[in-house]
Scaffold this active site. Structure first.
Site, PDB file in Angstrom:
ATOM      1  N   SER A  79       0.453  -6.485   6.030  1.00 29.30           N
ATOM      2  CA  SER A  79       0.776  -5.059   5.912  1.00 29.30           C
ATOM      3  C   SER A  79       0.199  -4.310   7.103  1.00 29.30           C
ATOM      4  CB  SER A  79       0.148  -4.487   4.644  1.00 29.30           C
ATOM      5  OG  SER A  79      -1.256  -4.376   4.812  1.00 29.30           O
ATOM      6  N   ASP A  80       0.750  -3.137   7.367  1.00 28.52           N
ATOM      7  CA  ASP A  80       0.031  -2.220   8.244  1.00 28.52           C
ATOM      8  C   ASP A  80      -1.168  -1.694   7.446  1.00 28.52           C
ATOM      9  OD1 ASP A  80      -0.825  -0.627  10.308  1.00 28.52           O
ATOM     10  OD2 ASP A  80       1.136   0.252  10.726  1.00 28.52           O
ATOM     11  N   TRP A  81      -2.077  -1.078   8.126  1.00 29.66           N
ATOM     12  CA  TRP A  81      -3.364  -0.657   7.551  1.00 29.66           C
ATOM     13  C   TRP A  81      -3.170   0.571   6.655  1.00 29.66           C
ATOM     14  CZ3 TRP A  81      -3.185  -4.718  10.189  1.00 29.66           C
ATOM     15  CH2 TRP A  81      -4.299  -5.467  10.563  1.00 29.66           C
TER      16      TRP A  81
END
Ligand code: BGC
Length: 737
Positions: A269-271
Site C-alpha cells: 500500500s501507499d503510506w
C-alpha cells in the site's frame, strides 16, 4: 553520448555481493522456494510479513535495531532466512527526509520530468542502476521507485517526480529505470497504481473513468513499464477509482494486474492508503507505514478477521507466497543487503549531471543569443538563488544531495508539514558560469529589486534571469504562475536588455506572460546534484541541448480539460471525514473526472485544435536537423523508416518522433529515437509501432483492437511539427493485454 552512459551502466551492474544461503530449500525457481518456505511458517510469522511501520514515527527506543531509517520496514523471519524489507524513496535518489539518518547524503538525480525530457531509456537505466547501487550500499533492499502516473494537469504537485503525459514515453522510461534499480538485486516498486494523477484531496477523491480510456492511458503506462522493467512490487495509490479505494480495488489489483498482466510480485500500500483487512482479498498484500492508517488492518485486525472468517487463511498464504517469491526472484534473500558499502559519488554525480544535461530543453533562441558568445564579456546573472544552488521538489522523494543543501526554507500552505520545505542543492549555476567564463565580468543580483536588476542588465552584454516554481508532494499548484516576483522581474530585465536569457527551474509547465520579449528561454526543471554545472554547460555551449518536452506547455489553464482544478473548491475535512479517510484527509470527498479520457496532453490539444505555448516533444538544439526518405509499411505491423541529417556545424542529438492518426482519433506517439549526429552525418531511424499504442481497448472482448483502415503517419520534432507525412493501410488486429 550513449556509449559513455552504457559503459557506466554496465560497470554499475557488476554488483558482486557474496551469495549467502537462505533457509528456503535453497534451490528451485522463486515459486518453488517461496512454497517451501511458506510451508514452514506459522500464522504469526506469515502475518508479520504483511505489515510494517514507518520507522521514523516510532520512538527511537522502539526502532528495530540494525535497520536504516527509511520510509518503511517489514520485519523478516531470521529462523527461515527471510530478510527484513528495508524500504526507502525513491525515484530521484535515496531520500533522507528531514535528515533522520543524520548527515546521510545521496546522489540527487534531476526530477523525473527532466529524465523524461531526455527521451533516453539508456539514461533512465543508468540513473536507476546508480540509485539502486546507493540503496544497497546504504542497507535498503526495497526502493519505492518507479512513479509513472500520467501528467494530466500541469498544476499537479507531483508531476516533477513522474515521466510526462504520454503512456509510451513514460512506460518505456519507467521500465528502464526499474530495470536499472533491480540490476542491483533489490526490489523496485512501480507506483502509484492507478490514476493517482493529482494531489488535491488525494486521500479522499474518487476518480471516475471508464475502463477503455483508463486502459489506453494510465494503465498502458503501467503495462508497458511492467513489461520492460519487471518490478517485483507495485504500490497502490491513495485515491479511489470508480468508487473503490485503489488499495482494495479488485478490478485494478486482481483483474488487471494479475489476471491480465500476469503480475507475480506483491502489492504494497501507499503510506496511509489501507482501509480494511478485507483489502487482502481484493488484491493488497502488505500494509506499509501502518501508523499513518491509524489501524493495524494487516496485523492484529487481520488475525481477528481470519478468526472471524471474514478473511480466509488461504488469502494470507497467497499474499505471503507473493512476498516471498519477490524476495527470491529479486535476489535479496540470496544476497542480503548489509549496508555500509563505499559509494563512488564522483561517478554517480556524473550520471546525474549527464541526465540534467540531456533533460534541459532549449525552448527559444531568437537571434542565436545562446550559446553565450565569446564576445559577451559582461554578464549579469539575476534571481532564482543562482548564487547558491538549484531548486528541488518537496515530499517523500526529496534527496539530501552530496554536498548538502545550500538553503532550506519552511513553506506554509503547501503539502503536509514534513513535505513543505523548499530546498536548494549546493550546485550554484553562477559559480559554474564563472568557472566556464573566467574571461567575462559576471555580477549577481538576487532579483528582489527588479529596478536595480534591470539597471545592471542595461549596461551588460547579456542578462540571465533564473526563475522558479517550487512543487511538492501533497499539494497542487493553484495556477501556472512563476513564484514570487519572477514575472515582473523578467519583464523589467527584458525591457532593459534585448539579450535576456530566462532559465526556468520548475517541476511543471509554467505560463510566460513575458514570452515574446525574451529571446532565449531554457527549461532546466529541478536539475539535481550537478544542476548548476549542467545549466552552465548548456548556456556556454559545452553541451548542445537535446531535451524535448515530455509535457505540453499550455498557453493558459483555459485550454486544459479541467480549467478549474478538480477539488480546488472542496470543503475542508471535518471530524467524520477524518474518521473515515484518516488523518491525511485534507478535504471532504469529491469526484474527479478527466474529460480528456485517454487523450491526455498533446492528444487533447490535437483533438480540440488548440495551440499550446509549447507542444509536447518540442526542443531546440544549437544545430538543425532535416528529415528525409520516409518509408511507411503497413499490413500486419506498422514500420516507419526515415533519415535524419545534422545540417549544422555542431554535433548534436535529435529526438525525431513518429505520430499516427486514424480517422476520428487523436494522434498518438508510436515511437522515437535519439541519434547523436556529427555535422553533416545522416542516420536511418526505424520505428515499429506497438499495436497497443495504436489500438482501442475493447472492454467486452478484453482485447486491444486495431481496426483495419488507413493510418496517417507524421514524422517531426514535436507533436505539432510535421516534417514528413505518409499513409498506409493496416490490417485488423487484436492483442491480448
Ligand atoms: C508517497 C509514496 C512514498 C511513501 C513513503 C507516500 O506519501 O505517496 O510515493 O513512497 O510516502 O515515503
Amino acid at each position: 553520448m550513449r556509449r559513455t552512459v552504457s559503459a557506466l551502466t554496465i560497470a554499475l551492474f557488476a554488483s558482486s555481493a557474496p551469495a549467502v544461503a537462505h533457509d528456503g530449500t535453497g534451490s528451485g525457481s522463486p515459486d518453488q522456494q517461496a512454497a517451501a518456505t511458506l510451508a514452514k511458517m506459522t500464522l504469526e510469522e506469515k502475518i508479520q510479513l504483511l505489515h510494517g511501520p514507518m520507522p521514523s514515527l516510532l520512538p527511537a527506543a522502539k526502532r528495530p535495531q540494525g535497520v536504516p531509517i527509511g520510509a518503511g520496514v517489514i520485519m523478516g523471519v531470521p529462523r527461515l532466512g527471510i530478510p527484513n524489507l528495508t524500504e526507502t524513496d525513491a525515484s530521484l535518489g535515496v531520500s533522507n527526509l528531514n535528515d533522520l539518518r543524520k548527515g546521510d547524503v545521496a546522489t540527487a538525480m534531476p526530477s523525473g520530468m527532466a529524465v523524461a525530457a531526455s527521451w533516453d531509456p539508456a539514461l533512465a537505466l543508468a540513473g536507476g542502476a546508480m540509485i539502486g547501487n546507493e540503496a544497497r550500499a546504504k542497507g535498503f533492499n526495497v526502493m519505492l521507485v518507479g512513479g509513472v502516473n500520467l501528467v494530466r494537469d500541469p498544476r499537479a504537485g507531483r508531476n516533477f517526480e513522474y515521466l510526462g503525459e504520454d503512456p509510451l514515453l513514460a512506460g518505456t522510461l519507467v521500465g528502464a529505470q526499474i530495470a536499472g534499480v533491480q540490476s542491483n538485486k533489490i526490489v523496485a516498486t512501480i507506483k502509484h497504481f492507478a490514476v493517482n494523477d493529482m494531489e488535491t484531496g488525494r486521500n479522499v477523491h474518487n476518480v471516475e473513468m471508464a475502463e477503455a480510456p483508463m486502459r489506453e492511458s494510465d494503465l498502458l503506462a503501467f503495462e508497458l513499464g511492467m513489461e520492460k522493467g519487471d518490478p517485483h512490487a507495485v504500490m497502490c495509490g491513495y485515491n479511489r477509482v470508480n468508487g473503490a479505494y485503489a488499495c482494495e480495488n479488485s478490478f485494478l489489483l486482481n483483474d488487471v494486474l494479475r489476471r491480465d498482466w500476469g503480475f507475480k510480485g506483491f502489492v504494497m500500500s501507499d503510506w496511509g492508503a489501507v482501509h480494511s483487512s478485507e483489502a487482502i482479498v481484493k488484491g493488497l498484500d502488505q500494509q506499509s507505514g501502518e501508523q499513518i492508517d491509524g489501524r493495524r488492518w494487516f496485523s492484529e485486525l487481520m488475525t481477528k478477521a481470519v478468526a472471524e472468517g471474514r478473511v480466509p487463511e488461504s488469502a494470507i498464504d497467497t499474499s505471503v507466497r507473493r512476498i516471498l517469491r519477490a524476495m527470491y526472484a529479486s535476489g535479496i534473500a540470496d544476497r542480503p543487503v548489509t549496508g555500509g558499502e563505499a559509494i563512488d559519488y564522483d561517478a554517480h554525480g556524473a550520471v546525474a549531471q549527464r541526465a540534467a544535461e540531456e533533460g534541459i530543453v532549449l525552448l527559444r533562441n531568437e537571434g542565436g543569443v545562446l550559446p553565450l558568445a565569446a564576445t559577451a564579456r559582461s554578464i549579469v546573472v539575476i534571481g532564482g538563488h543562482a548564487n547558491i544552488g538549484v531548486l528541488s521538489g518537496g515530499g517523500s522523494s526529496q534527496v539530501r544531495p552530496v554536498g548538502g543543501f545550500a538553503l532550506e526554507q519552511r513553506q506554509t500552505g503547501g503539502g503536509t508539514a514534513a513535505f513543505a520545505k523548499r530546498s536548494y542543492g549546493a550546485s550554484s549555476p553562477l559559480a559554474a558560469i564563472k568557472a566556464a567564463r573566467p574571461d567575462a565580468q559576471i555580477s549577481f543580483f538576487d532579483g528582489s529589486d527588479p529596478a536595480a536588476a534591470a539597471a545592471a542588465a542595461r549596461s551588460a552584454d547579456v542578462a540571465i534571469v533564473f526563475a522558479e516554481k517550487w512543487a511538492t508532494e501533497a499539494a497542487d499548484h493553484k495556477d501556472l504562475a512563476l513564484d514570487g516576483n519572477a514575472d515582473t522581474l523578467i519583464d523589467a530585465v527584458a525591457r532593459a536588455n534585448p539579450h535576456t536569457v530566462v532559465v526556468l527551474e520548475t517541476g511543471n509547465p509554467v505560463a510566460m506572460p513575458w514570452h515574446d520579449q525574451v529571446p532565449a528561454i531554457v527549461a532546466a526543471w529541478f536539475p539535481g546534484q550537478r544542476g548548476g554545472e549542467a545549466i552552465a554547460r548548456v548556456l556556454t555551449g559545452a553541451v548542445n541541448p537535446s531535451g524535448h518536452l515530455p509535457v505540453t506547455f499550455p498557453a493558459s489553464v483555459a485550454q486544459l480539460p479541467n480549467p478549474v482544478l478538480p477539488g480546488s473548491d472542496a470543503a475542508p475535512a471535518d471530524a467524520s471525514t477524518r474518521a473515515t479517510y484518516g488523518l491525511m484527509a485534507g478535504t471532504k470527498p469529491f469526484s474527479v473526472t478527466f474529460p480528456e479520457g485517454s487523450d491526455a496532453g498533446y492528444r487533447w490539444f490535437a483533438a480540440k485544435a488548440r495551440t499550446p505555448l509549447y507542444p509536447f516533444g518540442y526542443g531546440l538544439s544549437y544545430t538543425t536537423f532535416r528529415y528525409d526518405a520516409l518509408k511507411v509499411s503497413g499490413g500486419n505491423a506498422l514500420t516507419v523508416r526515415f533519415t535524419v541529417t545534422n545540417m549544422g556545424k555542431r554535433a548534436g542529438a535529435d529526438v525525431p518522433q513518429v505520430y499516427v492518426t486514424r480517422p476520428g482519433k487523436a494522434k498518438r506517439l508510436v515511437g522515437w529515437d535519439k541519434p547523436v549526429l556529427a555535422p553533416g552525418e545522416t542516420r536511418t531511424v526505424t520505428v515499429t509501432a506497438d499495436p497497443r499504442v495504436l489500438a482501442d481497448f475493447d472492454v467486452k472482448a478484453r482485447r486491444w483492437f486495431q481496426p483495419a483502415g488507413t493510418y496517417t503517419v507524421e514524422v517531426g520534432g514535436s507533436a505539432t511539427d510535421v516534417k514528413l507525412k505518409g499513409v498506409t493501410r493496416l490490417a485488423r488486429k487484436t492483442v491480448k493485454p
